[in-house]
Design a protein around this motif. Structure first.
Motif, PDB file in Angstrom:
ATOM      1  N   MET A 215      36.443  52.058  50.133  1.00  0.00           N
ATOM      2  CA  MET A 215      37.388  50.969  49.825  1.00  0.00           C
ATOM      3  C   MET A 215      36.985  49.718  50.607  1.00  0.00           C
ATOM      4  O   MET A 215      36.703  49.786  51.804  1.00  0.00           O
ATOM      5  CB  MET A 215      38.814  51.389  50.197  1.00  0.00           C
ATOM      6  CG  MET A 215      39.848  50.299  49.914  1.00  0.00           C
ATOM      7  SD  MET A 215      41.517  50.883  50.317  1.00  0.00           S
ATOM      8  CE  MET A 215      42.458  49.423  49.955  1.00  0.00           C
ATOM      9  N   ASN A 216      36.937  48.571  49.940  1.00  0.00           N
ATOM     10  CA  ASN A 216      36.571  47.324  50.597  1.00  0.00           C
ATOM     11  C   ASN A 216      37.703  46.838  51.482  1.00  0.00           C
ATOM     12  O   ASN A 216      38.883  46.981  51.163  1.00  0.00           O
ATOM     13  CB  ASN A 216      36.250  46.240  49.566  1.00  0.00           C
ATOM     14  CG  ASN A 216      34.976  46.552  48.805  1.00  0.00           C
ATOM     15  OD1 ASN A 216      34.046  47.104  49.365  1.00  0.00           O
ATOM     16  ND2 ASN A 216      34.952  46.193  47.529  1.00  0.00           N
TER      17      ASN A 216
ATOM     18  N   ALA B 106      35.144  41.115  39.156  1.00  0.00           N
ATOM     19  CA  ALA B 106      35.274  42.188  40.144  1.00  0.00           C
ATOM     20  C   ALA B 106      34.128  42.181  41.150  1.00  0.00           C
ATOM     21  O   ALA B 106      34.222  42.810  42.208  1.00  0.00           O
ATOM     22  CB  ALA B 106      35.347  43.541  39.440  1.00  0.00           C
ATOM     23  N   GLU B 107      33.023  41.485  40.834  1.00  0.00           N
ATOM     24  CA  GLU B 107      31.902  41.410  41.771  1.00  0.00           C
ATOM     25  C   GLU B 107      32.254  40.616  43.022  1.00  0.00           C
ATOM     26  O   GLU B 107      31.622  40.811  44.077  1.00  0.00           O
ATOM     27  CB  GLU B 107      30.705  40.730  41.083  1.00  0.00           C
ATOM     28  CG  GLU B 107      30.152  41.476  39.892  1.00  0.00           C
ATOM     29  CD  GLU B 107      29.121  40.630  39.147  1.00  0.00           C
ATOM     30  OE1 GLU B 107      28.564  39.685  39.760  1.00  0.00           O
ATOM     31  OE2 GLU B 107      28.890  40.898  37.954  1.00  0.00           O
TER      32      GLU B 107
ATOM     33  N   ASP C 147      33.618  39.713  46.321  1.00  0.00           N
ATOM     34  CA  ASP C 147      34.129  40.553  47.407  1.00  0.00           C
ATOM     35  C   ASP C 147      35.051  39.754  48.327  1.00  0.00           C
ATOM     36  O   ASP C 147      34.744  39.471  49.482  1.00  0.00           O
ATOM     37  CB  ASP C 147      32.977  41.177  48.198  1.00  0.00           C
ATOM     38  CG  ASP C 147      32.003  40.137  48.732  1.00  0.00           C
ATOM     39  OD1 ASP C 147      31.995  39.000  48.212  1.00  0.00           O
ATOM     40  OD2 ASP C 147      31.267  40.455  49.677  1.00  0.00           O
TER      41      ASP C 147
ATOM     42  N   ARG D  55      46.631  39.677  38.541  1.00  0.00           N
ATOM     43  CA  ARG D  55      46.048  40.750  39.335  1.00  0.00           C
ATOM     44  C   ARG D  55      44.815  41.314  38.660  1.00  0.00           C
ATOM     45  O   ARG D  55      44.817  41.554  37.451  1.00  0.00           O
ATOM     46  CB  ARG D  55      47.066  41.888  39.533  1.00  0.00           C
ATOM     47  CG  ARG D  55      48.203  41.551  40.462  1.00  0.00           C
ATOM     48  CD  ARG D  55      47.750  41.507  41.916  1.00  0.00           C
ATOM     49  NE  ARG D  55      48.850  41.229  42.817  1.00  0.00           N
ATOM     50  CZ  ARG D  55      48.726  41.105  44.132  1.00  0.00           C
ATOM     51  NH1 ARG D  55      47.523  41.228  44.689  1.00  0.00           N
ATOM     52  NH2 ARG D  55      49.771  40.843  44.890  1.00  0.00           N
ATOM     53  N   LEU D  56      43.774  41.537  39.443  1.00  0.00           N
ATOM     54  CA  LEU D  56      42.617  42.264  38.955  1.00  0.00           C
ATOM     55  C   LEU D  56      42.957  43.750  38.911  1.00  0.00           C
ATOM     56  O   LEU D  56      43.910  44.193  39.576  1.00  0.00           O
ATOM     57  CB  LEU D  56      41.410  42.025  39.871  1.00  0.00           C
ATOM     58  CG  LEU D  56      40.800  40.613  39.817  1.00  0.00           C
ATOM     59  CD1 LEU D  56      39.786  40.445  40.933  1.00  0.00           C
ATOM     60  CD2 LEU D  56      40.162  40.361  38.465  1.00  0.00           C
ATOM     61  N   PRO D  57      42.201  44.547  38.148  1.00  0.00           N
ATOM     62  CA  PRO D  57      42.497  45.988  38.072  1.00  0.00           C
ATOM     63  C   PRO D  57      42.508  46.688  39.431  1.00  0.00           C
ATOM     64  O   PRO D  57      43.204  47.690  39.605  1.00  0.00           O
ATOM     65  CB  PRO D  57      41.367  46.520  37.182  1.00  0.00           C
ATOM     66  CG  PRO D  57      41.009  45.357  36.309  1.00  0.00           C
ATOM     67  CD  PRO D  57      41.147  44.156  37.189  1.00  0.00           C
ATOM     68  N   ASP D  58      41.737  46.167  40.401  1.00  0.00           N
ATOM     69  CA  ASP D  58      41.700  46.809  41.717  1.00  0.00           C
ATOM     70  C   ASP D  58      42.790  46.295  42.657  1.00  0.00           C
ATOM     71  O   ASP D  58      42.800  46.627  43.841  1.00  0.00           O
ATOM     72  CB  ASP D  58      40.326  46.624  42.365  1.00  0.00           C
ATOM     73  CG  ASP D  58      39.958  45.162  42.584  1.00  0.00           C
ATOM     74  OD1 ASP D  58      40.832  44.292  42.395  1.00  0.00           O
ATOM     75  OD2 ASP D  58      38.800  44.880  42.947  1.00  0.00           O
ATOM     76  N   GLY D  59      43.710  45.496  42.144  1.00  0.00           N
ATOM     77  CA  GLY D  59      44.832  45.031  42.942  1.00  0.00           C
ATOM     78  C   GLY D  59      44.638  43.684  43.602  1.00  0.00           C
ATOM     79  O   GLY D  59      45.589  43.116  44.153  1.00  0.00           O
ATOM     80  N   ARG D  60      43.417  43.163  43.575  1.00  0.00           N
ATOM     81  CA  ARG D  60      43.183  41.834  44.142  1.00  0.00           C
ATOM     82  C   ARG D  60      43.699  40.757  43.195  1.00  0.00           C
ATOM     83  O   ARG D  60      44.097  41.038  42.072  1.00  0.00           O
ATOM     84  CB  ARG D  60      41.696  41.654  44.440  1.00  0.00           C
ATOM     85  CG  ARG D  60      41.204  42.574  45.558  1.00  0.00           C
ATOM     86  CD  ARG D  60      39.723  42.378  45.839  1.00  0.00           C
ATOM     87  NE  ARG D  60      38.892  42.700  44.691  1.00  0.00           N
ATOM     88  CZ  ARG D  60      37.898  41.938  44.247  1.00  0.00           C
ATOM     89  NH1 ARG D  60      37.631  40.781  44.839  1.00  0.00           N
ATOM     90  NH2 ARG D  60      37.177  42.312  43.210  1.00  0.00           N
TER      91      ARG D  60
END
Length: 321
Positions: free
Chosen positions: A1-2, A162-163, A165, A283-288
């Protein structure tokens, strides 16, 4: 996880909207990185005629508010034209109603009046003194201002948001949003112009003739920009000789001394048009969080600062959450 620092932001896109937004965010204390496919000098913004005037942008009510805020900034930047590329220049906007302009500008434009027949003989126009920006100076200046504020610029191609960071991503990709988001409502409006040696013209002029084809003359240091076109859904970046000939002909009909001016360069840019500017958070799919900020049509330079400040208002709550 980032894991990310909460004050990190990546702005994708390095044209005037991306750089201005990045400057506003960096000067408000965020750690900003700009990712751009092309250096600023090769973006659509570099081709812009860059007269302060809302053009080919919706919704117009918002665009006018953003434009008036940007006018405040440009008036200050015009105090240092050699550094910023911003000058306040007088000229004529043809086929324009004085009462309408007075209404939405609220008296902000000094010296606004109807143009005389000697100033504009092709019809009814208004005389105004507004910012005219030399993008060859403005874009590098924006980049340096960002670097001084602690930001950075990296040339890289992004194929998926999504790239990026960082916890907050700002999408200022203009026409690139059509594929990146994807958003099929973003469409090109092709603009072609001809750069000539300036035969002594020191005022700007924008006109729409009886045939509906636009013509403009913008004096910049060491050159004169002649335009233009507004070709919907045309993706060609190659200058069309017939179009160039028509541009010079229309401009020469307004200012005959242009007819013999030596041609220095041909330029083409694709304005990122959309039914309405997209300025919203999701929101992005990863929650960001991603803040979309694109679709400014032919008015990116005109609205840049006002729009960037509104975008920052969406970014900062997300960055601190």
């Amino acid at each position: 996880m980032n894991t990310f620092s909460s004050d990190e932001v990546i702005v994708v896109g390095g044209g005037v909207i991306g750089l201005t937004t990045a400057v506003v965010l960096a000067e408000r204390g965020l750690r900003v990185r700009v990712w751009t496919r092309d250096p600023a000098e090769r973006t659509t913004s570099a081709v812009a005629g860059a007269l302060w005037w809302p053009y080919h942008i919706e919704p117009m009510a918002s665009a006018r508010a953003w434009a008036l805020r940007s006018l405040e900034v440009y008036e200050k930047l015009a105090e240092r034209p050699e550094a910023t590329g911003v000058r306040l220049v007088e000229g004529v906007q043809g086929e324009t109603d004085l009462a309408e302009i007075e209404g939405w500008t609220g008296g902000r434009l000094a010296g606004l009046r109807r143009a005389t027949a000697g100033e504009y003989g092709a019809g009814t126009g208004i005389w105004a003194r507004v910012p005219l920006i030399d993008m060859a100076v403005q874009l590098p200046w924006l980049r340096e201002r960002l670097l001084r504020a602690g930001g950075s610029v990296e040339e890289r191609t992004v194929t998926d948001l999504a790239e990026a960071d960082a916890p907050v991503v700002v999408n200022c990709t203009g026409l690139g949003a059509r594929e990146l988001v994807p958003d099929a409502s973003v469409r090109p409006v092709r603009g072609q112009l001809v750069v000539v040696e300036n035969p002594g013209i020191d005022t700007w002029l924008v006109s729409t003739g009886t045939g509906g084809e636009p013509a403009y003359l913008f004096p910049q240091p060491g050159r004169l920009l002649l335009g233009g076109t507004a070709q919907d859904d045309d993706w060609s970046l190659e200058p069309d000789p017939a179009v160039a000939e028509g541009i010079v002909r229309r401009c020469a009909a307004l200012r005959p001394e242009v007819a013999g001016a030596r041609i220095l360069e041909h330029r083409v840019g694709l304005r990122p048009a959309r039914p309405a500017v997209r300025l919203e958070r999701e929101r992005l799919p990863d929650g960001r969080t991603v803040v979309h900020h694109y679709g400014h049509g032919g008015a990116g330079v005109t609205v840049a600062w006002g729009c960037a400040e509104e975008a920052a208002g969406l970014v900062i709550p997300a960055a601190s959450s």
